[in-house]
Design a protein around this motif. Structure first.
Motif, mmCIF file in Angstrom:
data_model
loop_
_atom_site.group_PDB
_atom_site.id
_atom_site.type_symbol
_atom_site.label_atom_id
_atom_site.label_comp_id
_atom_site.label_asym_id
_atom_site.label_seq_id
_atom_site.Cartn_x
_atom_site.Cartn_y
_atom_site.Cartn_z
ATOM 1 N N SER A 1 88.394 64.866 -28.982
ATOM 2 C CA SER A 1 88.443 65.926 -27.850
ATOM 3 C C SER A 1 89.706 65.566 -26.965
ATOM 4 O O SER A 1 89.539 64.717 -26.212
ATOM 5 C CB SER A 1 87.213 65.491 -27.162
ATOM 6 N N ASP A 2 90.293 66.715 -26.855
ATOM 7 C CA ASP A 2 91.694 66.744 -26.150
ATOM 8 C C ASP A 2 91.250 67.514 -24.820
ATOM 9 O O ASP A 2 91.834 68.500 -24.736
ATOM 10 C CB ASP A 2 92.794 67.205 -26.818
ATOM 11 N N SER A 3 90.536 67.304 -24.205
ATOM 12 C CA SER A 3 89.588 67.944 -22.997
ATOM 13 C C SER A 3 90.506 68.332 -22.368
ATOM 14 O O SER A 3 90.066 69.763 -21.342
ATOM 15 C CB SER A 3 88.549 67.091 -22.416
ATOM 16 N N ASP A 4 91.659 67.995 -21.833
ATOM 17 C CA ASP A 4 92.451 68.427 -20.725
ATOM 18 C C ASP A 4 93.638 69.462 -21.212
ATOM 19 O O ASP A 4 94.531 69.778 -20.737
ATOM 20 C CB ASP A 4 92.711 67.705 -19.643
ATOM 21 N N GLY A 5 93.986 69.146 -22.650
ATOM 22 C CA GLY A 5 95.191 69.865 -23.584
ATOM 23 C C GLY A 5 96.044 69.166 -23.329
ATOM 24 O O GLY A 5 97.323 69.603 -23.848
ATOM 25 N N SER A 6 96.246 67.889 -22.823
ATOM 26 C CA SER A 6 97.318 67.225 -22.591
ATOM 27 C C SER A 6 98.203 66.828 -24.167
ATOM 28 O O SER A 6 99.445 66.674 -24.098
ATOM 29 C CB SER A 6 97.315 66.107 -21.811
ATOM 30 N N VAL A 7 97.514 66.538 -25.162
ATOM 31 C CA VAL A 7 97.731 66.024 -26.254
ATOM 32 C C VAL A 7 98.230 67.299 -26.921
ATOM 33 O O VAL A 7 99.668 67.123 -27.313
ATOM 34 C CB VAL A 7 96.845 65.428 -27.209
ATOM 35 N N ALA A 8 97.707 68.461 -27.048
ATOM 36 C CA ALA A 8 98.171 69.773 -27.507
ATOM 37 C C ALA A 8 99.659 70.087 -26.870
ATOM 38 O O ALA A 8 100.374 70.456 -27.554
ATOM 39 C CB ALA A 8 97.106 70.752 -27.534
ATOM 40 N N GLU A 9 99.484 69.598 -25.336
ATOM 41 C CA GLU A 9 100.744 70.163 -24.718
ATOM 42 C C GLU A 9 101.908 69.006 -25.001
ATOM 43 O O GLU A 9 103.007 69.646 -25.350
ATOM 44 C CB GLU A 9 100.545 70.197 -23.262
ATOM 45 N N SER A 10 101.892 67.919 -25.318
ATOM 46 C CA SER A 10 102.622 67.051 -25.712
ATOM 47 C C SER A 10 103.338 67.562 -27.111
ATOM 48 O O SER A 10 104.479 67.069 -27.369
ATOM 49 C CB SER A 10 102.194 65.568 -25.757
ATOM 50 N N TYR A 11 102.555 68.036 -28.046
ATOM 51 C CA TYR A 11 102.974 68.523 -29.323
ATOM 52 C C TYR A 11 103.528 69.915 -29.287
ATOM 53 O O TYR A 11 103.997 70.467 -30.141
ATOM 54 C CB TYR A 11 101.970 68.402 -30.342
ATOM 55 N N ASP A 12 103.475 70.528 -27.960
ATOM 56 C CA ASP A 12 103.919 71.888 -27.765
ATOM 57 C C ASP A 12 103.328 72.933 -28.504
ATOM 58 O O ASP A 12 103.836 73.703 -29.019
ATOM 59 C CB ASP A 12 105.545 71.942 -28.027
ATOM 60 N N VAL A 13 101.913 72.828 -28.605
ATOM 61 C CA VAL A 13 101.209 73.703 -29.396
ATOM 62 C C VAL A 13 99.891 74.008 -28.636
ATOM 63 O O VAL A 13 98.539 73.756 -28.941
ATOM 64 C CB VAL A 13 100.870 73.084 -30.698
ATOM 65 N N PHE A 14 100.190 74.483 -27.473
ATOM 66 C CA PHE A 14 98.780 75.072 -26.696
ATOM 67 C C PHE A 14 99.019 76.363 -25.949
ATOM 68 O O PHE A 14 100.342 76.751 -25.665
ATOM 69 C CB PHE A 14 98.452 74.053 -25.539
ATOM 70 N N TYR A 15 97.974 76.952 -25.574
ATOM 71 C CA TYR A 15 98.047 78.096 -25.082
ATOM 72 C C TYR A 15 97.754 77.818 -23.561
ATOM 73 O O TYR A 15 96.821 77.042 -23.329
ATOM 74 C CB TYR A 15 97.064 79.108 -25.415
ATOM 75 N N GLU A 16 98.264 78.294 -22.535
ATOM 76 C CA GLU A 16 98.050 78.183 -21.038
ATOM 77 C C GLU A 16 96.581 78.974 -20.883
ATOM 78 O O GLU A 16 95.857 78.505 -20.007
ATOM 79 C CB GLU A 16 99.191 78.772 -20.145
ATOM 80 N N GLU A 17 96.527 79.939 -21.488
ATOM 81 C CA GLU A 17 95.245 80.469 -21.480
ATOM 82 C C GLU A 17 95.231 81.325 -22.604
ATOM 83 O O GLU A 17 95.926 82.061 -23.247
ATOM 84 C CB GLU A 17 95.193 81.883 -20.284
ATOM 85 N N PHE A 18 93.628 81.453 -23.254
ATOM 86 C CA PHE A 18 93.435 82.115 -24.431
ATOM 87 C C PHE A 18 92.060 82.760 -24.162
ATOM 88 O O PHE A 18 90.975 82.074 -24.106
ATOM 89 C CB PHE A 18 93.357 81.298 -25.634
ATOM 90 N N ASN A 19 91.813 84.176 -24.248
ATOM 91 C CA ASN A 19 90.599 84.590 -24.060
ATOM 92 C C ASN A 19 89.891 84.284 -22.821
ATOM 93 O O ASN A 19 88.735 83.874 -22.870
ATOM 94 C CB ASN A 19 89.623 84.791 -25.331
ATOM 95 N N GLY A 20 90.469 84.037 -21.760
ATOM 96 C CA GLY A 20 89.977 83.505 -20.461
ATOM 97 C C GLY A 20 89.680 81.897 -20.288
ATOM 98 O O GLY A 20 89.177 81.609 -19.531
ATOM 99 N N HIS A 21 90.126 81.166 -21.373
ATOM 100 C CA HIS A 21 89.905 79.761 -21.409
ATOM 101 C C HIS A 21 91.246 79.083 -21.283
ATOM 102 O O HIS A 21 92.154 79.613 -21.933
ATOM 103 C CB HIS A 21 89.552 79.249 -22.812
ATOM 104 N N LYS A 22 91.272 78.171 -20.342
ATOM 105 C CA LYS A 22 92.634 77.628 -19.833
ATOM 106 C C LYS A 22 93.034 76.472 -20.950
ATOM 107 O O LYS A 22 91.970 75.608 -21.253
ATOM 108 C CB LYS A 22 92.491 76.807 -18.777
ATOM 109 N N ARG A 23 94.308 76.246 -21.186
ATOM 110 C CA ARG A 23 94.680 75.040 -21.963
ATOM 111 C C ARG A 23 94.072 74.691 -23.234
ATOM 112 O O ARG A 23 93.293 73.942 -23.279
ATOM 113 C CB ARG A 23 94.645 73.749 -21.008
#
Length: 168
Positions: free
Chosen positions: A99-121
């Motif tokens: 669980s990368d609940s705040d999206g910080s790990v996905a962000e560190s790998y540069d593989v995240f959406y700021e927003e996807f279908n109304g969901h953040k990070r």
């Protein structure tokens, strides 16, 4: 997306695995897993998302994961560990979901959406193969959640690592 040849960012995340007590949430770190062997990181959007279910089940169904028990597989999304447990049980997944609940790990790998279908990070569908030195040896990501990774390329990357280590 972080390119091949770069150092994989370290992380420790809560997660769950089928070989653990159903109520148990454990901490999983990349560094600990790399002590045993290579690691496959599978970032995905959501538990129970149709394309994510297909992706995760495809990974589970590949018999070649059974060939080398040193390989650790982590599924990582921003869903919580309790959702992961239900997803793993429903799909009979034999690897840990983190669980990368705040999206910080996905962000560190540069593989995240700021927003996807109304969901953040939210994590993007991505696959990384990390060697025991912590170097990314294979990297793949897509902005289209319906696109599936080429798992034969993941297999090839793992086999390449085994060849390198058998030559040592």
């Amino acid at each position: 997306m972080l390119p091949e040849g770069t150092t994989a960012p370290e992380f420790t995340l809560p997660g769950t695995a089928m070989d653990r007590d159903a109520s148990e949430v454990s901490q999983y770190s990349l560094a600990d897993a790399l002590q045993r062997g290579p690691v496959i990181l599978n970032f995905y959007l959501f538990d129970f998302h149709p394309e994510c279910t297909e992706h995760m089940c495809s990974l589970h169904d590949l018999l070649w994961f059974d060939l080398d028990d040193r390989v650790t597989v982590f599924g990582i999304s921003t869903d919580r560990s309790f959702s992961h447990r239900a997803f793993a049980e429903t799909e009979e997944l034999a690897f840990a979901l983190l669980s990368d609940s705040d999206g910080s790990v996905a962000e560190s790998y540069d593989v995240f959406y700021e927003e996807f279908n109304g969901h953040k990070r939210i994590a993007k569908r991505s696959v990384f193969v990390v060697d025991t030195d912590g170097t990314i040896r294979y990297a793949w990501s897509t902005d289209d959640p319906t696109v599936q990774p080429d798992l034969s390329a993941v297999k090839d990357a793992l086999e390449g690592l085994q060849t390198v280590h058998s030559d040592d």
